[in-house]
Write an enzyme that holds these catalytic residues in place. Structure first.
Site, PDB file in Angstrom:
ATOM      1  N   GLY A  59      44.045  95.929  -6.524  1.00  0.00           N
ATOM      2  CA  GLY A  59      42.929  96.730  -6.037  1.00  0.00           C
ATOM      3  C   GLY A  59      41.702  96.535  -6.898  1.00  0.00           C
ATOM      4  N   ASP A  94      57.815  94.209 -21.052  1.00  0.00           N
ATOM      5  CA  ASP A  94      57.735  92.852 -21.604  1.00  0.00           C
ATOM      6  C   ASP A  94      57.535  92.828 -23.123  1.00  0.00           C
ATOM      7  OD1 ASP A  94      57.768  92.215 -18.914  1.00  0.00           O
ATOM      8  OD2 ASP A  94      55.605  91.870 -18.796  1.00  0.00           O
ATOM      9  N   GLY A 137      59.870  89.541 -18.085  1.00  0.00           N
ATOM     10  CA  GLY A 137      59.198  89.360 -19.376  1.00  0.00           C
ATOM     11  C   GLY A 137      57.889  88.603 -19.276  1.00  0.00           C
TER      12      GLY A 137
HETATM   13  O1  F6P Z   1      54.931  93.239 -16.599  1.00  0.00           O
HETATM   14  C1  F6P Z   1      56.096  93.830 -16.165  1.00  0.00           C
HETATM   15  C2  F6P Z   1      56.756  93.003 -15.103  1.00  0.00           C
HETATM   16  O2  F6P Z   1      57.938  93.657 -14.710  1.00  0.00           O
HETATM   17  C3  F6P Z   1      57.035  91.553 -15.481  1.00  0.00           C
HETATM   18  O3  F6P Z   1      58.137  91.434 -16.351  1.00  0.00           O
HETATM   19  C4  F6P Z   1      57.187  90.919 -14.139  1.00  0.00           C
HETATM   20  O4  F6P Z   1      56.828  89.560 -14.158  1.00  0.00           O
HETATM   21  C5  F6P Z   1      56.204  91.681 -13.295  1.00  0.00           C
HETATM   22  O5  F6P Z   1      55.954  92.901 -13.949  1.00  0.00           O
HETATM   23  C6  F6P Z   1      56.657  91.951 -11.886  1.00  0.00           C
HETATM   24  O6  F6P Z   1      55.627  92.559 -11.206  1.00  0.00           O
HETATM   25  P1  F6P Z   1      55.742  93.134  -9.725  1.00  0.00           P
HETATM   26  O7  F6P Z   1      56.104  94.579  -9.865  1.00  0.00           O
HETATM   27  O8  F6P Z   1      54.378  92.941  -9.176  1.00  0.00           O
HETATM   28  O9  F6P Z   1      56.805  92.383  -9.004  1.00  0.00           O
END
Ligand code: F6P
Length: 358
Positions: A74, A138, A181
């Site tokens: 957003g 992460d 991560g």
């Molecule tokens: O930054 C946290 C995280 O869970 C990462 O480890 C992962 O790559 C990403 O977010 C996943 O994001 P989304 O919720 O957009 O799938």
């Protein structure tokens, strides 16, 4: 005095525990706390918020997710690519300032990772009184040894490795576990060591398939007919590309994912050994925080209120060694805290005979 608390970016265990801690510590000073709904958008007039009075805090310490909702896309998205940040239009910053004035907010606590804190830094530079609390499974934020949520994600991944161990051993298989991560290997390395993995692949150490296969074959020779391979979603072959789950629009960060399947197929083909993959995914972000995270969240939230009392704005609560302190948000964002390939923890893994793929 009235303060606001907002959660941004991906959810993670412990968000509610921080919200609770902020509101409780504020109440002790006779301040009122309101929770901004749906990320920073909730600050824009007419405002979208809920009261965080004592009644609203009941049960929050152990509850996963965020009762305030969150957004990682957003108009308040700061991260557009690997390491790239977007500057918010000044009109939007002005609307946030006006919205906060309308809500009667003297200060804001933002609970977020690199993206939300980069926005917070822009708010601060625009004259908005704000303090940050470092959140991300992460653990890749600079300036703090731990972010909350990391320990809970590691606990989840370690539990998964324990479960995969028994099935791998029963079937004499290689089991590959892909964990999250992003571009940092902290979850893979900590969970891999804690779960007794045989191979751990992280983004910071590009891997070679022949090293992985040799490690598995050596185990076979020692009579260990199964192996556990933990792969961080950002791991990649030497000279290879990151594997992405979906092509990201230009306005968003790439979604990593899929390397576990690639590694499993290669191992199976090269060793002619039955191999399966398990992608842990968002299970790592759900559920109740560990006791360590609950304590950390409580410390972070209370300290954020102290920073507001001291008018120490533009800062982020940080955990450094034995000390809870505050650092400028600008020092925490914009670059990632990654695993040092020669650092203590990677050396520990090597000392235990774990193959890191190099
Ligand atoms: O930054 C946290 C995280 O869970 C990462 O480890 C992962 O790559 C990403 O977010 C996943 O994001 P989304 O919720 O957009 O799938």
């Amino acid at each position: 005095m009235r303060i606001g608390v907002v959660t941004g970016g991906g959810d993670c265990p412990g968000l509610n525990a921080v919200i609770r801690s902020v509101a409780k510590a504020a109440a002790r000073r006779s301040w009122e706390t309101i929770g901004i709904i749906g990320g920073y958008d909730g600050l824009l007039a007419p405002g979208n918020y809920r009261s965080l009075d004592y009644q609203a805090l009941s049960g929050l310490l152990v509850r996963g997710g965020t009762i305030l909702g969150t957004a990682n896309q957003g108009q308040f998205t700061a991260k557009v690519g690997h390491g790239e940040h977007r500057q918010l239009p000044v009109e939007l910053l002005a609307r946030v300032k006006d919205g906060m004035a309308e809500l009667g907010l003297s200060a804001l606590v933002t609970i977020g990772g690199d993206g939300s804190l980069s926005i917070a830094q822009q708010f601060y530079e625009y004259g908005i009184p704000i303090v940050g609390v470092p959140k991300t499974i992460d653990n890749d934020l600079e300036g703090t040894l731990w972010t909350f949520g990391f320990d809970s994600a590691v606990a989840c991944a370690t539990d998964a490795i324990d479960r995969l161990h028994t099935t791998a051993e029963s079937h004499r298989r290689v089991m590959v576990l892909e964990v999250m991560g992003r571009y940092a290997g902290w979850i893979a390395l900590y969970a891999g060591v804690a779960g007794g993995a045989d191979v751990i692949l992280i983004p910071e150490i590009p891997f070679h398939y022949d090293r992985i296969c040799t490690a598995i074959q050596e185990r076979e020779k020692r009579g260990r007919h199964f192996s556990i391979v933990v792969v961080a979603e950002g791991a990649r072959e030497c000279d290879g590309e990151f594997i992405t789950a979906a092509s990201a629009p230009n306005s968003r960060e790439a979604r990593l994912g899929g390397i576990g399947g690639v590694v499993a197929r290669q191992i199976e083909a090269k060793l002619n050994k039955e191999t399966r993959v398990c992608v842990l995914g968002h299970l790592q972000r759900g559920g109740t925080p560990t006791s360590f995270d609950r304590a950390l969240c409580s410390i972070f939230g209370a300290h954020a209120v102290e920073l507001i009392a001291a008018k120490d704005f533009g800062t982020m609560v940080a955990f450094q060694g034995t000390q809870i302190t505050a650092i400028p948000i600008s020092e925490a964002v914009g670059r990632l805290k990654t695993v040092s390939p020669e650092g203590a923890f990677a050396r520990t893994a090597r000392a235990l005979g774990i193959c890191l793929g190099d």
